[in-house]
Design a protein around this motif. Structure first.
Motif, short mmCIF file in Angstrom:
data_model
loop_
_atom_site.label_atom_id
_atom_site.label_comp_id
_atom_site.label_asym_id
_atom_site.label_seq_id
_atom_site.Cartn_x
_atom_site.Cartn_y
_atom_site.Cartn_z
N UNK A 58 -42.54 -17.82 -9.75
CA UNK A 58 -43.32 -17.69 -8.51
C UNK A 58 -42.43 -17.34 -7.32
N UNK A 59 -41.11 -17.23 -7.57
CA UNK A 59 -40.19 -16.88 -6.50
C UNK A 59 -39.70 -18.06 -5.69
N UNK A 60 -39.85 -19.27 -6.23
CA UNK A 60 -39.46 -20.49 -5.52
C UNK A 60 -38.10 -20.98 -6.02
N UNK A 61 -37.24 -21.37 -5.08
CA UNK A 61 -35.94 -21.95 -5.39
C UNK A 61 -36.14 -23.35 -5.96
N UNK A 62 -35.48 -23.63 -7.09
CA UNK A 62 -35.44 -24.97 -7.67
C UNK A 62 -33.98 -25.36 -7.81
N UNK A 63 -33.67 -26.58 -7.39
CA UNK A 63 -32.30 -27.10 -7.46
C UNK A 63 -32.24 -28.35 -8.33
N UNK A 64 -31.11 -28.51 -9.00
CA UNK A 64 -30.86 -29.69 -9.82
C UNK A 64 -29.36 -29.98 -9.75
N UNK A 65 -28.95 -31.20 -10.09
CA UNK A 65 -27.51 -31.50 -10.13
C UNK A 65 -26.77 -30.51 -11.04
N UNK A 66 -25.52 -30.26 -10.74
CA UNK A 66 -24.73 -29.24 -11.42
C UNK A 66 -24.74 -29.35 -12.93
N UNK A 67 -24.68 -30.51 -13.46
CA UNK A 67 -24.59 -30.67 -14.91
C UNK A 67 -25.94 -30.52 -15.61
N UNK A 68 -26.96 -30.14 -14.86
CA UNK A 68 -28.28 -29.88 -15.45
C UNK A 68 -28.27 -28.51 -16.11
N UNK A 69 -29.04 -28.38 -17.15
CA UNK A 69 -29.20 -27.09 -17.82
C UNK A 69 -30.21 -26.24 -17.05
N UNK A 70 -29.96 -24.96 -16.98
CA UNK A 70 -30.87 -24.07 -16.26
C UNK A 70 -32.28 -24.09 -16.86
N UNK A 71 -32.37 -24.15 -18.19
CA UNK A 71 -33.68 -24.17 -18.83
C UNK A 71 -34.46 -25.43 -18.45
N UNK A 72 -33.78 -26.53 -18.24
CA UNK A 72 -34.43 -27.77 -17.81
C UNK A 72 -34.87 -27.63 -16.35
N UNK A 73 -33.99 -27.12 -15.50
CA UNK A 73 -34.31 -26.90 -14.10
C UNK A 73 -35.56 -26.02 -13.96
N UNK A 74 -35.70 -25.03 -14.84
CA UNK A 74 -36.82 -24.09 -14.81
C UNK A 74 -38.06 -24.61 -15.52
N UNK A 75 -37.97 -25.79 -16.12
CA UNK A 75 -39.10 -26.31 -16.87
C UNK A 75 -39.37 -25.52 -18.14
N UNK A 102 -24.14 -17.40 -12.45
CA UNK A 102 -23.55 -17.97 -13.66
C UNK A 102 -24.53 -18.89 -14.37
N UNK A 103 -25.20 -18.35 -15.36
CA UNK A 103 -26.14 -19.09 -16.19
C UNK A 103 -26.10 -18.49 -17.58
N UNK A 104 -25.44 -19.16 -18.50
CA UNK A 104 -25.37 -18.63 -19.87
C UNK A 104 -26.66 -18.91 -20.64
N UNK A 105 -27.58 -19.64 -20.04
CA UNK A 105 -28.88 -19.86 -20.66
C UNK A 105 -29.85 -18.72 -20.42
#
Length: 174
Positions: A58-75, A102-105
């Motif tokens: 939807x074009x919305x910024x989502x933030x999570x702590x650094x050690x979070x996985x990008x796929x988790x941050x994105x739901x 930098x997101x290898x996911x």
């Protein structure tokens, strides 16, 4: 491609998808006040590190702590951009100090910067004019391994095959 930019699907290790939970998704930052509210509850050490970020579909910024996985941050869903982002406090406001793709996911192309700009502008957060650290991802056509291109050397580190100049990590990008 949609009106907001390219959509990237998760291409990382399948076992990381099992970590996706609704309560673990990244914090949606629609306005700078959302960021202010969120960081007020974080410890100083958490603010000193870059955050994991995604720009959701939807074009919305989502933030999570650094050690979070990008796929988790994105739901678990598709994204328009992803990487790491750090902030610094300036008089009266937070600004993006550094930002990468930098997101290898998800392995977003550097062209995903436009989606990052649009999400940050919509939230009212100042930012640099481009990624402060660009990562170039390519999949080797010969051996199918994922590569990070370094110093403009488009050669596969696994089989020495030539890597394409165009982004090709996920053949079904839309």
């Amino acid at each position: 491609m949609n009106l907001l930019g390219w959509t990237y699907r998760y291409v990382g290790p399948p076992d990381l998808r099992t970590l996706v939970r609704p309560e673990a998704e990244g914090r949606r930052i629609l306005l700078v006040s959302d960021f202010d509210d969120w960081v007020s509850g974080l410890a100083a050490v958490e603010l000193a590190e870059p955050f994991t970020f995604v720009i959701d579909s939807a074009g919305v910024l989502r933030l999570a702590p650094r050690r979070s996985e990008h796929v988790v941050c994105a739901g678990g869903g598709p994204i328009l951009g992803a990487g790491e982002m750090s902030f610094r406090r300036e008089p009266g406001q937070w600004v993006v100090a550094e930002v990468s793709n930098q997101s290898t996911g998800y392995c977003p192309d550097i062209s995903s910067w436009q989606a990052v700009v649009e999400a940050l502008d919509a939230a009212g957060i100042e930012h640099p004019s481009g990624f402060t650290h660009e990562v170039v991802f390519r999949r080797c056509p010969a051996c199918s391994q994922l590569n990070i291109v370094r110093e403009g050397d488009f050669v596969c580190v696994f089989c020495d095959g030539e890597l394409p100049r165009e982004w090709n990590v996920d053949g079904s990008r839309s």
